[in-house]
Scaffold this active site. Structure first.
Site, PDB file in Angstrom:
ATOM      1  N   HIS A 177     -12.449   3.318   6.054  1.00 35.82           N
ATOM      2  CA  HIS A 177     -11.204   2.628   5.731  1.00 35.82           C
ATOM      3  C   HIS A 177     -10.667   1.792   6.901  1.00 35.82           C
ATOM      4  CE1 HIS A 177     -10.644   5.588   2.301  1.00 35.82           C
ATOM      5  NE2 HIS A 177     -10.381   4.423   1.744  1.00 35.82           N
ATOM      6  N   ARG A 225      -5.867   7.129  -8.791  1.00 32.63           N
ATOM      7  CA  ARG A 225      -5.004   6.058  -8.316  1.00 32.63           C
ATOM      8  C   ARG A 225      -5.592   4.732  -8.802  1.00 32.63           C
ATOM      9  NH1 ARG A 225      -6.765   3.146  -3.662  1.00 32.63           N
ATOM     10  NH2 ARG A 225      -4.618   2.660  -3.126  1.00 32.63           N
ATOM     11  N   TYR A 281       0.825  -1.200   0.000  1.00 36.68           N
ATOM     12  CA  TYR A 281       0.000   0.000   0.000  1.00 36.68           C
ATOM     13  C   TYR A 281       0.861   1.252   0.000  1.00 36.68           C
ATOM     14  CZ  TYR A 281      -4.547  -2.202   0.739  1.00 36.68           C
ATOM     15  OH  TYR A 281      -5.704  -2.912   0.585  1.00 36.68           O
ATOM     16  N   GLU A 324      -9.417  -1.363  -9.971  1.00 35.02           N
ATOM     17  CA  GLU A 324     -10.238  -0.175  -9.861  1.00 35.02           C
ATOM     18  C   GLU A 324      -9.416   1.048 -10.255  1.00 35.02           C
ATOM     19  OE1 GLU A 324     -12.879  -1.713  -6.022  1.00 35.02           O
ATOM     20  OE2 GLU A 324     -11.371  -0.145  -5.769  1.00 35.02           O
ATOM     21  N   ASN A 360      -6.308   0.670  -7.663  1.00 33.73           N
ATOM     22  CA  ASN A 360      -6.406  -0.303  -6.586  1.00 33.73           C
ATOM     23  C   ASN A 360      -6.735  -1.645  -7.227  1.00 33.73           C
ATOM     24  OD1 ASN A 360      -6.381  -1.192  -3.920  1.00 33.73           O
ATOM     25  ND2 ASN A 360      -8.564  -0.817  -3.633  1.00 33.73           N
ATOM     26  N   TYR A 395      -6.688  -9.964   3.638  1.00 34.04           N
ATOM     27  CA  TYR A 395      -7.638  -8.869   3.448  1.00 34.04           C
ATOM     28  C   TYR A 395      -8.284  -8.917   2.071  1.00 34.04           C
ATOM     29  CZ  TYR A 395      -9.320  -4.118   2.621  1.00 34.04           C
ATOM     30  OH  TYR A 395     -10.092  -3.035   2.276  1.00 34.04           O
ATOM     31  N   LYS A 396      -7.517  -9.265   1.050  1.00 33.38           N
ATOM     32  CA  LYS A 396      -8.038  -9.311  -0.306  1.00 33.38           C
ATOM     33  C   LYS A 396      -8.726 -10.636  -0.637  1.00 33.38           C
ATOM     34  CE  LYS A 396      -4.813  -5.878  -2.171  1.00 33.38           C
ATOM     35  NZ  LYS A 396      -5.813  -4.928  -2.680  1.00 33.38           N
TER      36      LYS A 396
END
Length: 346
Positions: free
Chosen positions: A193, A223, A37, A265, A225, A316-317
């Site tokens: 978040h 950005r 990140y 994204e 993601n 997390y993903k």
């Protein structure tokens, strides 16, 4: 020459595919062989012809099918579109932005004409020809935000800026990666978040908020993601986890190329002129592994990124269950040679 729109589905029989041209324009999100990140925000300016950045609001071959899928989601769950009462003016701001950008970038498909507050909007792909009064919600079939986002690819969050923070007070969210507008509506930037691992400790969101609250009108930012999705399913919401969650257990060495999709994204951030809010378009792009690895650089780089991804991020993903299978499959396409700099294919 106009876009040829594909007839396809993002559910049930999953007939979604990318054309060869669309594969090469895919916004691959890794510019090096590792990922962590970061505040990877840059000015949202027009990019190379033929890329997803050729226009600031991208319309592509999946447009009609995506709008049909959005209509199905909203019919099943109207709460995917919400706007708090004080956000109506921001909705009109968004309507203007999207109509202007789509008509500017794709005049063969969209036309906007204005005579004072009397506007006419023609959307040829969806067969829409409406005349309305700007600022008068009674002249549209839906509120202004819902009206235009039913005709625009990607999700849209409208953020109200107050008390030194950003608040998610309106949105159209039907293609999200496992988060809920109905849960997050009314939350501030740090609250929505909160589930993201590692980034808080590094101060990433504090720096991002400072940047976003200082965005100026006419100077949008962007950005990338990413995550992964099993099957080309746009709607991976918590509300429908029972439909897509079990898919993670269906990946095998034989079907990984067809089932596993990289989900990217393209997130942009725009200051709205009348309301002073910020609109946050989240444009989702999908590509299955069999399509992605037609670009050898991407195959090598993705193998290294997924193999070396910190465990907290993999969890997390949602990659943990099928990550070893994917890494093994990709490893056969990685000869160890160096990858060139940048995001694009060789």
């Amino acid at each position: 020459m106009g876009i040829t729109f594909r007839k396809e589905t993002f559910r049930d029989d999953f007939t979604f595919r990318n054309s060869p041209e669309h594969i090469r324009r895919f916004p691959f999100p890794f510019n090096e062989d590792a990922y962590m990140y970061a505040v990877n925000i840059e000015p949202h300016v027009v990019g190379p012809k033929g890329s997803v950045l050729e226009n600031l609001i991208d319309v592509d071959e999946h447009y009609v099918a995506e709008m049909q899928d959005r209509a199905l989601v909203l019919a099943e769950d109207p709460l995917r579109c919400q706007s708090l009462p004080h956000m109506t003016l921001a909705g009109w701001d968004l309507l203007e932005l999207l109509m202007e950008q789509q008509a500017l970038g794709y005049p063969e498909h969209f036309t906007l004409t204005r005579d004072g507050d009397r506007w006419r909007w023609i959307n040829r792909p969806l067969g829409i020809d409406d005349t309305f009064t700007f600022g008068d919600t009674s002249t549209l079939p839906y509120g202004p935000m819902e009206y235009i986002t039913r005709q625009s690819q990607g999700d849209f969050c409208i953020l109200d800026q107050r008390d030194g923070n950003l608040w998610m007070d309106a949105g159209m969210v039907t293609t999200q990666a496992d988060w809920s507008l109905d849960f997050d509506i009314g939350m501030n930037f740090f609250e929505w978040h909160a589930p993201v691992p590692l980034a808080h400790e590094k101060g990433i969101f504090t720096r991002a908020l400072k940047f976003l609250t200082n965005i100026q009108q006419g100077k949008p930012a962007r950005r990338l993601n990413w995550t992964m999705t099993i099957n080309p399913r746009l709607d991976t919401s918590p509300e429908n986890y029972h439909k897509w969650g079990p898919d993670r257990a269906t990946v095998t060495p034989e079907n990984v190329g067809d089932k596993v999709h990289l989900r990217v994204e393209l997130q942009s951030f725009w200051r709205l002129p009348r309301s002073n809010g910020i609109v946050f378009p989240i444009r989702c792009y999908l590509i299955k592994m069999d399509e992605l690895v037609t670009q050898p650089k991407w195959a090598r780089r993705l193998h290294r990124v997924i193999r070396d991804l910190p465990e907290e991020l993999a969890t997390y993903k949602g990659l943990t269950r099928y990550r070893p299978t994917l890494v093994e499959w990709l490893s056969k396409l990685d000869d160890g040679s160096p990858t060139s700099s940048g995001f694009g294919p060789d």
